[in-house]
Scaffold this motif. Structure first.
Motif, PDB file in Angstrom:
ATOM      1  N   GLU A   1       0.855  -1.190   0.000  1.00 35.24           N
ATOM      2  CA  GLU A   1       0.000   0.000   0.000  1.00 35.24           C
ATOM      3  C   GLU A   1       0.890   1.238   0.000  1.00 35.24           C
ATOM      4  O   GLU A   1       1.883   1.279   0.719  1.00 35.24           O
ATOM      5  CB  GLU A   1      -0.872   0.019   1.255  1.00 35.24           C
ATOM      6  N   LEU A   2       0.515   2.217  -0.803  1.00 36.47           N
ATOM      7  CA  LEU A   2       1.319   3.441  -0.896  1.00 36.47           C
ATOM      8  C   LEU A   2       0.535   4.623  -0.320  1.00 36.47           C
ATOM      9  O   LEU A   2      -0.634   4.804  -0.654  1.00 36.47           O
ATOM     10  CB  LEU A   2       1.671   3.728  -2.359  1.00 36.47           C
ATOM     11  N   TYR A   3       1.197   5.386   0.544  1.00 37.40           N
ATOM     12  CA  TYR A   3       0.626   6.629   1.068  1.00 37.40           C
ATOM     13  C   TYR A   3       1.586   7.745   0.676  1.00 37.40           C
ATOM     14  O   TYR A   3       2.801   7.632   0.912  1.00 37.40           O
ATOM     15  CB  TYR A   3       0.502   6.579   2.602  1.00 37.40           C
ATOM     16  N   THR A   4       1.062   8.805   0.105  1.00 42.03           N
ATOM     17  CA  THR A   4       1.938   9.899  -0.319  1.00 42.03           C
ATOM     18  C   THR A   4       1.189  11.224  -0.250  1.00 42.03           C
ATOM     19  O   THR A   4      -0.045  11.256  -0.259  1.00 42.03           O
ATOM     20  CB  THR A   4       2.466   9.637  -1.751  1.00 42.03           C
ATOM     21  N   ILE A   5       1.958  12.308  -0.185  1.00 37.37           N
ATOM     22  CA  ILE A   5       1.339  13.632  -0.192  1.00 37.37           C
ATOM     23  C   ILE A   5       1.169  14.091  -1.645  1.00 37.37           C
ATOM     24  O   ILE A   5       0.228  14.791  -1.970  1.00 37.37           O
ATOM     25  CB  ILE A   5       2.200  14.661   0.592  1.00 37.37           C
ATOM     26  N   ALA A   6       2.089  13.702  -2.517  1.00 41.95           N
ATOM     27  CA  ALA A   6       1.996  14.129  -3.924  1.00 41.95           C
ATOM     28  C   ALA A   6       2.635  13.110  -4.853  1.00 41.95           C
ATOM     29  O   ALA A   6       3.490  12.320  -4.430  1.00 41.95           O
ATOM     30  CB  ALA A   6       2.684  15.487  -4.101  1.00 41.95           C
ATOM     31  N   VAL A   7       2.188  13.159  -6.101  1.00 40.83           N
ATOM     32  CA  VAL A   7       2.819  12.382  -7.174  1.00 40.83           C
ATOM     33  C   VAL A   7       3.350  13.410  -8.169  1.00 40.83           C
ATOM     34  O   VAL A   7       2.590  14.192  -8.734  1.00 40.83           O
ATOM     35  CB  VAL A   7       1.801  11.448  -7.873  1.00 40.83           C
ATOM     36  N   ASP A   8       4.669  13.458  -8.323  1.00 39.58           N
ATOM     37  CA  ASP A   8       5.289  14.408  -9.263  1.00 39.58           C
ATOM     38  C   ASP A   8       5.612  13.681 -10.555  1.00 39.58           C
ATOM     39  O   ASP A   8       5.989  12.499 -10.538  1.00 39.58           O
ATOM     40  CB  ASP A   8       6.568  14.983  -8.663  1.00 39.58           C
ATOM     41  N   PRO A   9       5.509  14.395 -11.699  1.00 41.17           N
ATOM     42  CA  PRO A   9       5.487  13.694 -12.984  1.00 41.17           C
ATOM     43  C   PRO A   9       6.785  13.078 -13.460  1.00 41.17           C
ATOM     44  O   PRO A   9       6.747  12.061 -14.136  1.00 41.17           O
ATOM     45  CB  PRO A   9       5.019  14.768 -13.966  1.00 41.17           C
ATOM     46  N   GLU A  10       7.941  13.670 -13.147  1.00 40.60           N
ATOM     47  CA  GLU A  10       9.117  13.134 -13.860  1.00 40.60           C
ATOM     48  C   GLU A  10      10.413  13.202 -13.073  1.00 40.60           C
ATOM     49  O   GLU A  10      10.479  13.777 -11.984  1.00 40.60           O
ATOM     50  CB  GLU A  10       9.282  13.856 -15.197  1.00 40.60           C
ATOM     51  N   LEU A  11      11.439  12.602 -13.681  1.00 40.32           N
ATOM     52  CA  LEU A  11      12.794  12.601 -13.123  1.00 40.32           C
ATOM     53  C   LEU A  11      13.693  13.397 -14.049  1.00 40.32           C
ATOM     54  O   LEU A  11      13.498  13.368 -15.269  1.00 40.32           O
ATOM     55  CB  LEU A  11      13.329  11.164 -13.087  1.00 40.32           C
ATOM     56  N   ASN A  12      14.713  14.057 -13.468  1.00 38.95           N
ATOM     57  CA  ASN A  12      15.706  14.659 -14.362  1.00 38.95           C
ATOM     58  C   ASN A  12      16.805  13.634 -14.660  1.00 38.95           C
ATOM     59  O   ASN A  12      16.736  12.488 -14.193  1.00 38.95           O
ATOM     60  CB  ASN A  12      16.237  15.996 -13.799  1.00 38.95           C
ATOM     61  N   SER A  13      17.820  14.058 -15.400  1.00 40.07           N
ATOM     62  CA  SER A  13      18.822  13.081 -15.861  1.00 40.07           C
ATOM     63  C   SER A  13      19.664  12.524 -14.709  1.00 40.07           C
ATOM     64  O   SER A  13      20.334  11.515 -14.850  1.00 40.07           O
ATOM     65  CB  SER A  13      19.731  13.734 -16.907  1.00 40.07           C
ATOM     66  N   LYS A  14      19.615  13.192 -13.527  1.00 37.17           N
ATOM     67  CA  LYS A  14      20.376  12.694 -12.372  1.00 37.17           C
ATOM     68  C   LYS A  14      19.505  11.895 -11.410  1.00 37.17           C
ATOM     69  O   LYS A  14      19.933  11.545 -10.314  1.00 37.17           O
ATOM     70  CB  LYS A  14      21.004  13.870 -11.638  1.00 37.17           C
ATOM     71  N   GLY A  15      18.244  11.690 -11.800  1.00 40.18           N
ATOM     72  CA  GLY A  15      17.351  10.895 -10.951  1.00 40.18           C
ATOM     73  C   GLY A  15      16.681  11.699  -9.855  1.00 40.18           C
ATOM     74  O   GLY A  15      16.168  11.123  -8.892  1.00 40.18           O
ATOM     75  N   TYR A  16      16.661  13.021  -9.979  1.00 44.76           N
ATOM     76  CA  TYR A  16      15.934  13.851  -9.019  1.00 44.76           C
ATOM     77  C   TYR A  16      14.504  14.058  -9.511  1.00 44.76           C
ATOM     78  O   TYR A  16      14.259  14.187 -10.710  1.00 44.76           O
ATOM     79  CB  TYR A  16      16.621  15.204  -8.814  1.00 44.76           C
ATOM     80  N   ILE A  17      13.585  14.114  -8.548  1.00 42.04           N
ATOM     81  CA  ILE A  17      12.171  14.294  -8.892  1.00 42.04           C
ATOM     82  C   ILE A  17      11.935  15.754  -9.282  1.00 42.04           C
ATOM     83  O   ILE A  17      12.432  16.672  -8.623  1.00 42.04           O
ATOM     84  CB  ILE A  17      11.270  13.907  -7.703  1.00 42.04           C
TER      85      ILE A  17
END
Ligand code: URA
Length: 227
Positions: free
Chosen positions: A197-213
């Motif tokens: 089960e996943l609980y989260t405050i937000a879902v952000d759309p993508e990653l940059n080339s270094k793997g940051y949200i």
């Protein structure tokens, strides 16, 4: 935006305006480390409330000082919780969760993503994870195990941590709690562990080339420690 298409079963997005306002504050790059840490802790508390909302309850009675019995409830599994500290980023979330699950037993996993070991496969971006320490309590069938990780980008850390945890026993519920997760991470976790089960405050759309949200909030570990 891909985040709007997340309709997976067992994905709980906490849309309460208070939680969303807190997230907005920590996204801001000018928020200082001690505020960032305090808000992460508060978000851990809010996530804990939401998890407790979905636990079974039973009817109990409390005798008040007026000598009258008042009908109430007890949350059955609140005392059967194990929280895994994924070092170092999860510490403030753990502190917040412990305000709800006061009797939780604690496990520890020191997991470091090797930033120069980015790989790609058909599931997307992936990091090699170095696990340098772990100490996880025995898991009983009635336990709910919570793995907090504020930023779940590629899910590499979570996918390396879950097998270590379930070696200690099969819990009743396995919960991954985040502040921000990506659709890619949700897909991977669900593919490999459908019952999580996943609980989260937000879902952000993508990653940059270094793997940051992206848009994200930067490196949560650095930001809460003031590094
Ligand atoms: N971990 C972080 O702290 N931030 C990201 O954006 C991704 C992983």
């Amino acid at each position: 935006m891909e985040s709007l298409r997340v309709r997976e079963e067992n994905v709980h997005i906490i849309s309460h305006p208070y939680a969303q306002e807190l997230l907005t504050i920590i996204r801001d790059k000018s928020t200082e480390y001690y505020m960032f840490r305090s808000i992460l802790e508060e978000l851990g508390y809010i996530i804990g409330l939401e998890i407790a909302k979905n636990m079974d309850t039973k009817e109990v009675y409390a005798e008040t000082p007026l000598g009258v019995k008042a009908k109430g409830i007890k949350i059955i599994d609140k005392d059967n919780v194990i929280i895994i500290n994924v070092l170092r980023a999860s510490i403030p979330l753990v502190n917040g969760l412990l305000k709800i699950f006061k009797k939780a037993r604690l496990g520890f996993v020191a997991a470091q993503r090797l930033e120069d070991k980015i790989m790609f496969n058909n599931e997307g971006m992936k990091f090699e994870i170095k696990i340098s320490y772990m100490n996880i309590p025995e898991i009983r069938r009635e336990d709910t195990v919570i793995i907090p990780d504020p930023m779940i980008a590629t899910a590499s850390t979570i996918l390396n941590t879950i097998p270590l945890i379930i070696k200690k026993g099969e819990p009743k519920r396995l919960i991954v709690a985040s502040v921000i997760i990506t659709p890619e991470a949700i897909r991977k976790i669900k593919k490999h562990y459908n019952n999580v089960e996943l609980y989260t405050i937000a879902v952000d759309p993508e990653l940059n080339s270094k793997g940051y949200i992206v848009p994200g909030l930067g490196d949560a570990g650095d930001r809460y420690t003031g590094t």
